[in-house]
Design a protein around this motif. Sequence first.
Motif, PDB file in Angstrom:
ATOM      1  N   GLU A 117       0.814  -1.218   0.000  1.00 55.21           N
ATOM      2  CA  GLU A 117       0.000   0.000   0.000  1.00 55.21           C
ATOM      3  C   GLU A 117       0.846   1.267   0.000  1.00 55.21           C
ATOM      4  OE1 GLU A 117      -2.827  -0.345   3.236  1.00 55.21           O
ATOM      5  OE2 GLU A 117      -3.370  -2.367   2.581  1.00 55.21           O
ATOM      6  N   GLU A 118       1.870   1.323   0.849  1.00 56.80           N
ATOM      7  CA  GLU A 118       2.678   2.537   0.971  1.00 56.80           C
ATOM      8  C   GLU A 118       3.708   2.660  -0.149  1.00 56.80           C
ATOM      9  OE1 GLU A 118       5.925   4.475   4.075  1.00 56.80           O
ATOM     10  OE2 GLU A 118       4.631   2.856   4.787  1.00 56.80           O
ATOM     11  N   GLN A 119       4.437   1.560  -0.429  1.00 58.51           N
ATOM     12  CA  GLN A 119       5.544   1.629  -1.394  1.00 58.51           C
ATOM     13  C   GLN A 119       5.181   1.100  -2.780  1.00 58.51           C
ATOM     14  OE1 GLN A 119       8.994  -0.157   0.470  1.00 58.51           O
ATOM     15  NE2 GLN A 119       9.099   1.439   2.014  1.00 58.51           N
ATOM     16  N   LEU A 120       3.954   0.624  -2.940  1.00 57.09           N
ATOM     17  CA  LEU A 120       3.417   0.187  -4.228  1.00 57.09           C
ATOM     18  C   LEU A 120       4.159  -0.999  -4.849  1.00 57.09           C
ATOM     19  CD1 LEU A 120       2.629   3.705  -5.728  1.00 57.09           C
ATOM     20  CD2 LEU A 120       1.148   2.219  -4.347  1.00 57.09           C
ATOM     21  N   VAL A 121       4.673  -1.882  -3.994  1.00 51.99           N
ATOM     22  CA  VAL A 121       5.270  -3.131  -4.475  1.00 51.99           C
ATOM     23  C   VAL A 121       4.118  -4.069  -4.850  1.00 51.99           C
ATOM     24  CG1 VAL A 121       6.639  -5.151  -3.809  1.00 51.99           C
ATOM     25  CG2 VAL A 121       7.319  -2.857  -3.024  1.00 51.99           C
ATOM     26  N   PRO A 122       4.158  -4.684  -6.027  1.00 52.51           N
ATOM     27  CA  PRO A 122       3.092  -5.623  -6.392  1.00 52.51           C
ATOM     28  C   PRO A 122       2.997  -6.764  -5.364  1.00 52.51           C
ATOM     29  CG  PRO A 122       4.450  -5.097  -8.300  1.00 52.51           C
ATOM     30  CD  PRO A 122       5.150  -4.520  -7.090  1.00 52.51           C
ATOM     31  N   ILE A 123       1.776  -7.138  -5.007  1.00 49.01           N
ATOM     32  CA  ILE A 123       1.545  -8.170  -3.984  1.00 49.01           C
ATOM     33  C   ILE A 123       2.248  -9.472  -4.352  1.00 49.01           C
ATOM     34  CG2 ILE A 123      -0.672  -8.923  -4.948  1.00 49.01           C
ATOM     35  CD1 ILE A 123       0.208  -8.765  -1.198  1.00 49.01           C
ATOM     36  N   GLU A 124       2.305  -9.810  -5.650  1.00 48.23           N
ATOM     37  CA  GLU A 124       2.948 -11.075  -6.052  1.00 48.23           C
ATOM     38  C   GLU A 124       4.462 -11.029  -5.886  1.00 48.23           C
ATOM     39  OE1 GLU A 124       2.063  -8.561  -9.684  1.00 48.23           O
ATOM     40  OE2 GLU A 124       0.877  -9.306  -8.013  1.00 48.23           O
ATOM     41  N   GLU A 125       5.040  -9.843  -5.775  1.00 48.56           N
ATOM     42  CA  GLU A 125       6.473  -9.734  -5.460  1.00 48.56           C
ATOM     43  C   GLU A 125       6.698  -9.723  -3.952  1.00 48.56           C
ATOM     44  OE1 GLU A 125       8.997  -6.944  -7.587  1.00 48.56           O
ATOM     45  OE2 GLU A 125       7.452  -6.785  -9.144  1.00 48.56           O
ATOM     46  N   GLU A 126       5.744  -9.161  -3.221  1.00 45.03           N
ATOM     47  CA  GLU A 126       5.906  -9.060  -1.768  1.00 45.03           C
ATOM     48  C   GLU A 126       5.723 -10.419  -1.093  1.00 45.03           C
ATOM     49  OE1 GLU A 126       6.475  -8.380   2.028  1.00 45.03           O
ATOM     50  OE2 GLU A 126       7.208  -7.224   0.345  1.00 45.03           O
ATOM     51  N   ILE A 127       4.661 -11.095  -1.387  1.00 42.31           N
ATOM     52  CA  ILE A 127       4.408 -12.433  -0.842  1.00 42.31           C
ATOM     53  C   ILE A 127       4.890 -13.408  -1.917  1.00 42.31           C
ATOM     54  CG2 ILE A 127       2.671 -14.017   0.086  1.00 42.31           C
ATOM     55  CD1 ILE A 127       3.062 -11.396   1.736  1.00 42.31           C
ATOM     56  N   ASP A 128       6.037 -14.046  -1.644  1.00 42.15           N
ATOM     57  CA  ASP A 128       6.698 -14.795  -2.711  1.00 42.15           C
ATOM     58  C   ASP A 128       6.824 -16.284  -2.403  1.00 42.15           C
ATOM     59  OD1 ASP A 128       8.846 -15.038  -0.941  1.00 42.15           O
ATOM     60  OD2 ASP A 128      10.033 -13.484  -1.916  1.00 42.15           O
ATOM     61  N   GLU A 129       7.561 -16.966  -3.251  1.00 45.59           N
ATOM     62  CA  GLU A 129       7.706 -18.423  -3.142  1.00 45.59           C
ATOM     63  C   GLU A 129       8.577 -18.871  -1.981  1.00 45.59           C
ATOM     64  OE1 GLU A 129      10.967 -17.151  -6.146  1.00 45.59           O
ATOM     65  OE2 GLU A 129       8.976 -16.464  -5.547  1.00 45.59           O
ATOM     66  N   PHE A 130       9.199 -17.925  -1.263  1.00 40.63           N
ATOM     67  CA  PHE A 130      10.083 -18.289  -0.155  1.00 40.63           C
ATOM     68  C   PHE A 130       9.400 -18.212   1.217  1.00 40.63           C
ATOM     69  CE2 PHE A 130      12.889 -16.421  -3.457  1.00 40.63           C
ATOM     70  CZ  PHE A 130      13.484 -17.599  -3.858  1.00 40.63           C
ATOM     71  N   GLU A 131       8.136 -17.866   1.249  1.00 42.14           N
ATOM     72  CA  GLU A 131       7.436 -17.694   2.535  1.00 42.14           C
ATOM     73  C   GLU A 131       7.471 -18.960   3.392  1.00 42.14           C
ATOM     74  OE1 GLU A 131       6.753 -14.738   3.349  1.00 42.14           O
ATOM     75  OE2 GLU A 131       6.604 -13.748   1.407  1.00 42.14           O
ATOM     76  N   ALA A 132       7.250 -20.115   2.766  1.00 38.64           N
ATOM     77  CA  ALA A 132       7.148 -21.366   3.526  1.00 38.64           C
ATOM     78  C   ALA A 132       8.481 -21.777   4.148  1.00 38.64           C
ATOM     79  CB  ALA A 132       6.619 -22.490   2.638  1.00 38.64           C
ATOM     80  N   GLU A 133       9.599 -21.397   3.525  1.00 36.31           N
ATOM     81  CA  GLU A 133      10.904 -21.806   4.054  1.00 36.31           C
ATOM     82  C   GLU A 133      11.487 -20.794   5.035  1.00 36.31           C
ATOM     83  OE1 GLU A 133      14.291 -20.534   0.904  1.00 36.31           O
ATOM     84  OE2 GLU A 133      12.756 -21.869   0.109  1.00 36.31           O
ATOM     85  N   ALA A 134      10.866 -19.637   5.161  1.00 32.40           N
ATOM     86  CA  ALA A 134      11.394 -18.568   6.012  1.00 32.40           C
ATOM     87  C   ALA A 134      10.861 -18.657   7.437  1.00 32.40           C
ATOM     88  CB  ALA A 134      11.028 -17.204   5.424  1.00 32.40           C
ATOM     89  N   ALA A 135      11.666 -18.151   8.375  1.00 32.86           N
ATOM     90  CA  ALA A 135      11.172 -17.903   9.736  1.00 32.86           C
ATOM     91  C   ALA A 135      10.612 -16.482   9.710  1.00 32.86           C
ATOM     92  CB  ALA A 135      12.305 -18.006  10.748  1.00 32.86           C
ATOM     93  N   HIS A 136       9.446 -16.310  10.299  1.00 36.47           N
ATOM     94  CA  HIS A 136       8.779 -15.010  10.294  1.00 36.47           C
ATOM     95  C   HIS A 136       8.719 -14.448  11.713  1.00 36.47           C
ATOM     96  CE1 HIS A 136       7.282 -15.395   6.138  1.00 36.47           C
ATOM     97  NE2 HIS A 136       7.332 -16.681   6.412  1.00 36.47           N
ATOM     98  N   PHE A 137       8.707 -13.118  11.797  1.00 42.45           N
ATOM     99  CA  PHE A 137       8.707 -12.422  13.079  1.00 42.45           C
ATOM    100  C   PHE A 137       7.691 -11.292  13.040  1.00 42.45           C
ATOM    101  CE2 PHE A 137      12.760 -14.167  12.006  1.00 42.45           C
ATOM    102  CZ  PHE A 137      13.131 -14.858  13.147  1.00 42.45           C
ATOM    103  N   VAL A 138       7.045 -11.058  14.187  1.00 42.19           N
ATOM    104  CA  VAL A 138       6.089  -9.956  14.296  1.00 42.19           C
ATOM    105  C   VAL A 138       6.426  -9.155  15.542  1.00 42.19           C
ATOM    106  CG1 VAL A 138       3.654  -9.285  14.406  1.00 42.19           C
ATOM    107  CG2 VAL A 138       4.291 -11.433  13.310  1.00 42.19           C
ATOM    108  N   LEU A 139       6.385  -7.837  15.400  1.00 39.75           N
ATOM    109  CA  LEU A 139       6.549  -6.939  16.538  1.00 39.75           C
ATOM    110  C   LEU A 139       5.156  -6.492  16.968  1.00 39.75           C
ATOM    111  CD1 LEU A 139       8.335  -5.174  18.420  1.00 39.75           C
ATOM    112  CD2 LEU A 139       8.247  -3.420  16.631  1.00 39.75           C
TER     113      LEU A 139
END
Length: 141
Positions: A25-47
């Motif tokens: 929304e802010e930086q106008l990166v296409p959603i298909e580039e932001e949420i990518d094929e590496f999500e399942a292999e990554a460790a994710h963190f939330v603040l």
Amino acid sequence: MHVQLVENEQQLEDAYSVRKTVFVEEQLVPIEEEIDEFEAEAAHFVLYENNQAIGAGRFRIIDGFGKVERICVLPTHRIAKGSGRKIMNFIEGYALSKGITSLKLNAQTHAEGFYSKLGYQTVSDIFLDAGIPHVTMIKKI
């Protein structure tokens, strides 16, 4: 404020929500580039602050390096609150717990100073990623 390693679907959705707000929304990166094929292999963190997701990031191990990715904080929580530093410190601790002592990230050029203050060194020329100028930075921890 506290950083949480994502352990369930709700926390993952919280991470995606922050990332979509900042990057799509802010930086106008296409959603298909932001949420990518590496999500399942990554460790994710939330603040979280007061049970509200205000920041996020992810981490992958690639060729012995820890790759720090998708670091973001909602605009309302960026200035002088230490939010980004909190996420980065947590991810660095996570990396150490996995035996990783060399980190790499691709920083948007406007954030290069932030990462420099955390000990990262620029090792590339400027390049475009999703149409946004970036540099590669590394750090030994």
